[in-house]
Scaffold this active site. Structure first.
Site, PDB file in Angstrom:
ATOM      1  N   CYS A  86       0.836  -1.199   0.000  1.00  0.00           N
ATOM      2  CA  CYS A  86       0.000   0.000   0.000  1.00  0.00           C
ATOM      3  C   CYS A  86       0.873   1.253   0.000  1.00  0.00           C
ATOM      4  O   CYS A  86       1.483   1.572  -1.016  1.00  0.00           O
ATOM      5  CB  CYS A  86      -0.994  -0.031   1.160  1.00  0.00           C
ATOM      6  N   HIS A 170      -3.836  -4.946   0.535  1.00  0.00           N
ATOM      7  CA  HIS A 170      -3.368  -5.362   1.862  1.00  0.00           C
ATOM      8  C   HIS A 170      -3.593  -6.864   2.077  1.00  0.00           C
ATOM      9  O   HIS A 170      -4.563  -7.266   2.711  1.00  0.00           O
ATOM     10  CB  HIS A 170      -4.116  -4.598   2.950  1.00  0.00           C
ATOM     11  N   GLU A 172      -2.074  -8.660   4.089  1.00  0.00           N
ATOM     12  CA  GLU A 172      -1.785  -8.981   5.493  1.00  0.00           C
ATOM     13  C   GLU A 172      -2.965  -8.731   6.432  1.00  0.00           C
ATOM     14  O   GLU A 172      -2.962  -9.209   7.570  1.00  0.00           O
ATOM     15  CB  GLU A 172      -0.570  -8.174   5.972  1.00  0.00           C
TER      16      GLU A 172
END
Length: 238
Positions: A86, A170, A172
């Site tokens: 990001c 994202h 994660e």
């Protein structure tokens, strides 16, 4: 086998969720630096560098941002594998000669991204995949030597330049992070849009987004191969 050692450049201003998520996903020893507080490594002797998300923009006039961009450029020049996520994706783009600018609209929620299927970072990931996105900036010009790897209707979502990758989404995020980040956008996006996004943050959506998580293992595997190659060259030179 000795574990890899990565520099985790945590650009989040409140980094607890970021710390938890990356430590869960990356099978390496992470040496964390709070870069938004001005803390950076004094060397590039890591097996890899990971740059996280942030609520900042790379073009803001904040004292900590140019040194971060310079460090990533130095790590890339030293041949270290770099993964930017990001905001980190945008930092890598700027460090390697690309350009980042604000978008006309904010992309947030679980959205579909398409990759081109020919890069090892996306091995095991379907060509069209679901991920959580939250960004108001985008890479408008790729670095001169970069290859576009993934995109959607909002623009560039992944690129590669040598040993460096950036991903705009994202992979994660867990459910708690997705909900907390979305809640934090009420002032910017308004209650109606935030509530609509929150309604779509479900276990089913998260399970679908987990299909993109192999990219973390793929990055670690690449860093491990690169370290082994450097060791072989060093042994041959002795």
């Amino acid at each position: 086998m000795t574990r890899l050692r990565f520099a985790l450049l945590n650009a989040a201003h409140e980094g607890a969720n970021t710390r938890r998520n990356f430590r869960r996903e990356l099978d390496a020893d992470l040496v964390e630096f709070s870069v938004s507080d001005g803390h950076l490594p004094d060397h590039t002797e890591f097996d890899g560098v990971v740059v996280t998300g942030s609520r900042s923009s790379v073009y803001w006039d904040e004292a900590w941002i140019p040194p971060l961009i310079d460090y990533v450029a130095e790590a890339a020049e030293a041949g270290r594998p770099v993964l930017g996520v990001c905001y980190g994706h945008q930092v890598v783009a700027e460090a390697l000669g690309g350009r980042v600018a604000g978008m006309d609209e904010f992309e947030i929620g679980y959205n579909e991204v398409r990759h081109r299927g020919d890069d090892e970072l996306f091995a095991g990931v379907d060509e069209a995949f679901t991920v959580f996105t939250t960004h108001g900036d985008t890479v408008t010009e790729l670095p001169p030597n970069a290859t576009l790897l993934a995109e959607n209707d909002h623009g560039v979502h992944a690129f590669r330049d040598g040993h460096c990758w950036g991903v705009q989404f994202h992979p994660e995020y867990d459910l708690d992070t997705a909900r907390e980040v979305t809640e934090g956008k009420r002032e910017r996006l308004g209650d109606a849009r935030v509530d609509a996004v929150l309604a779509e943050i479900t276990p089913e959506a998260y399970d679908a987004a987990c299909e993109a998580k192999p990219l973390f293992d793929n990055f670690v595997a690449y860093a491990r191969r690169l370290r082994a190659d450097r060791g072989s060259v060093a042994a041959a030179d002795d």
